[in-house]
Design an enzyme around this catalytic site. Structure first.
Site, PDB file in Angstrom:
ATOM      1  CG  ASP A  66      35.324  50.426  11.689  1.00  0.00           C
ATOM      2  OD1 ASP A  66      35.585  50.115  10.510  1.00  0.00           O
ATOM      3  OD2 ASP A  66      35.031  49.587  12.542  1.00  0.00           O
ATOM      4  CD  GLU A 142      38.101  47.730  21.144  1.00  0.00           C
ATOM      5  OE1 GLU A 142      37.406  46.681  21.125  1.00  0.00           O
ATOM      6  OE2 GLU A 142      39.268  47.773  20.709  1.00  0.00           O
TER       7      GLU A 142
HETATM    8  C1  F6R Z   1      36.096  46.486  10.893  1.00  0.00           C
HETATM    9  C2  F6R Z   1      35.296  46.329  12.104  1.00  0.00           C
HETATM   10  C3  F6R Z   1      35.649  45.346  13.167  1.00  0.00           C
HETATM   11  C4  F6R Z   1      35.939  43.945  12.614  1.00  0.00           C
HETATM   12  C5  F6R Z   1      36.339  43.013  13.754  1.00  0.00           C
HETATM   13  C6  F6R Z   1      36.655  41.622  13.258  1.00  0.00           C
HETATM   14  O1  F6R Z   1      35.482  47.410  10.030  1.00  0.00           O
HETATM   15  O2  F6R Z   1      34.344  47.031  12.243  1.00  0.00           O
HETATM   16  O3  F6R Z   1      34.585  45.249  14.084  1.00  0.00           O
HETATM   17  O4  F6R Z   1      34.814  43.457  11.965  1.00  0.00           O
HETATM   18  O5  F6R Z   1      37.467  43.530  14.406  1.00  0.00           O
HETATM   19  O6  F6R Z   1      37.786  41.666  12.457  1.00  0.00           O
HETATM   20  P1  F6R Z   1      38.221  40.416  11.587  1.00  0.00           P
HETATM   21  O7  F6R Z   1      37.117  40.172  10.638  1.00  0.00           O
HETATM   22  O8  F6R Z   1      39.463  40.870  10.875  1.00  0.00           O
HETATM   23  O9  F6R Z   1      38.424  39.297  12.532  1.00  0.00           O
END
Ligand code: F6R
Length: 255
Positions: A66, A142
């Site tokens: 993303d 989401e």
């Molecule tokens: C980022 C992504 C998101 C994150 C998720 C968890 O490329 O695709 O799905 O993996 O928001 O974020 P963290 O690891 O920062 O808790």
């Protein structure tokens, strides 16, 4: 689905790095990379193996999940920038072969379609790394995302913007829109590897692994995929009803 429970974040990183290491050394060429905090222990371990154990990414190409829409080009929190500083600049992958959605395109909707077409043409991704949001998102799909969705421009929840504000100078700096691979796009990868650590992820992990298959928990789409590895630390495993069985199954893997 295999669920592996490790003691802490560093141990999770080693276990996920093992999956990538085995895949790359046995010929995997198309890697799917994630950003955010969760994959950092994996990247640290892969960089170490590159430096100390001859693990080479020279033949690999990589695709990001993303990208934010609307950040200035070169912004330190753009995922194109983050993946370079956290991982790809430190290994021998060709930088031109590390691609992500174009969040700077004049027409981001067309850019999303182009990225999806590129993944179809150059994929499938052999191993896709995933984190999970506290609301169950993977990529930036989401709650409510179609389980068959493709790469598209979408809107972040306020919760995700609040969660990601720690990377920015406050929530007002966090973009409202992103281009994300869809759940259908992500599911096209051959092997999905999800890493989650910390108690704040426990509910999302339990919903994804043991809850109903539902767009309300986008990560529950993993339940439909034929090859999934979920690697969690004890804190993120705290709400798993079948945790004892996952430990037992790991100790008694069929050979
Ligand atoms: C980022 C992504 C998101 C994150 C998720 C968890 O490329 O695709 O799905 O993996 O928001 O974020 P963290 O690891 O920062 O808790």
């Amino acid at each position: 689905m295999e669920v592996i429970i490790e003691s802490d974040d560093a141990a999770c990183g080693v276990t996920v790095a093992d999956v990538f290491d085995r895949a790359v050394r046995s010929g995997a060429r198309v890697l799917g990379l994630a950003t955010g905090s969760s994959p950092l222990s994996v990247y640290r371990e892969l960089i170490r193996r590159h430096r100390e154990e001859g693990l080479s990414f020279a033949a690999a190409q990589a695709f990001l999940l993303d990208e934010y829409v609307g950040l200035p080009k070169g912004h330190p929190q753009s995922y194109a920038h983050v993946i370079r500083t956290e991982f790809t600049d430190h290994v021998d992958v060709d930088p031109a072969r590390v691609q992500g959605p174009d969040g700077w395109a004049d027409d981001v909707f067309a850019a999303a379609d182009r990225y999806d077409a590129m993944l179809r043409d150059e994929g499938p991704v052999d191993v896709q790394l995933l984190g999970i949001g506290v609301n169950g998102h993977i990529g930036f799909n989401e709650p409510g995302s179609s389980l068959g969705s493709r790469t598209r421009v979408t809107t972040l929840t306020e919760q995700t913007r609040r969660d990601n504000a720690r990377f920015f100078d406050g929530i007002d700096e966090v973009p409202r829109h992103v281009i994300t691979q869809g759940l259908g796009t992500i599911s096209s990868a051959r092997h999905l590897v999800l890493i989650a650590t910390g108690g704040h992820k426990a509910e999302a992990v339990a919903a994804a692994v043991e809850g109903p298959l539902t767009a309300s928990c986008p990560a529950s789409v993993l339940q439909l995929h034929p090859h999934v590895t979920v690697v969690v630390d004890e804190a993120a495993a705290a709400r798993l009803t079948n945790a004892d069985f996952y430990r037992y199954a790991r100790e008694n893997r069929p050979r």
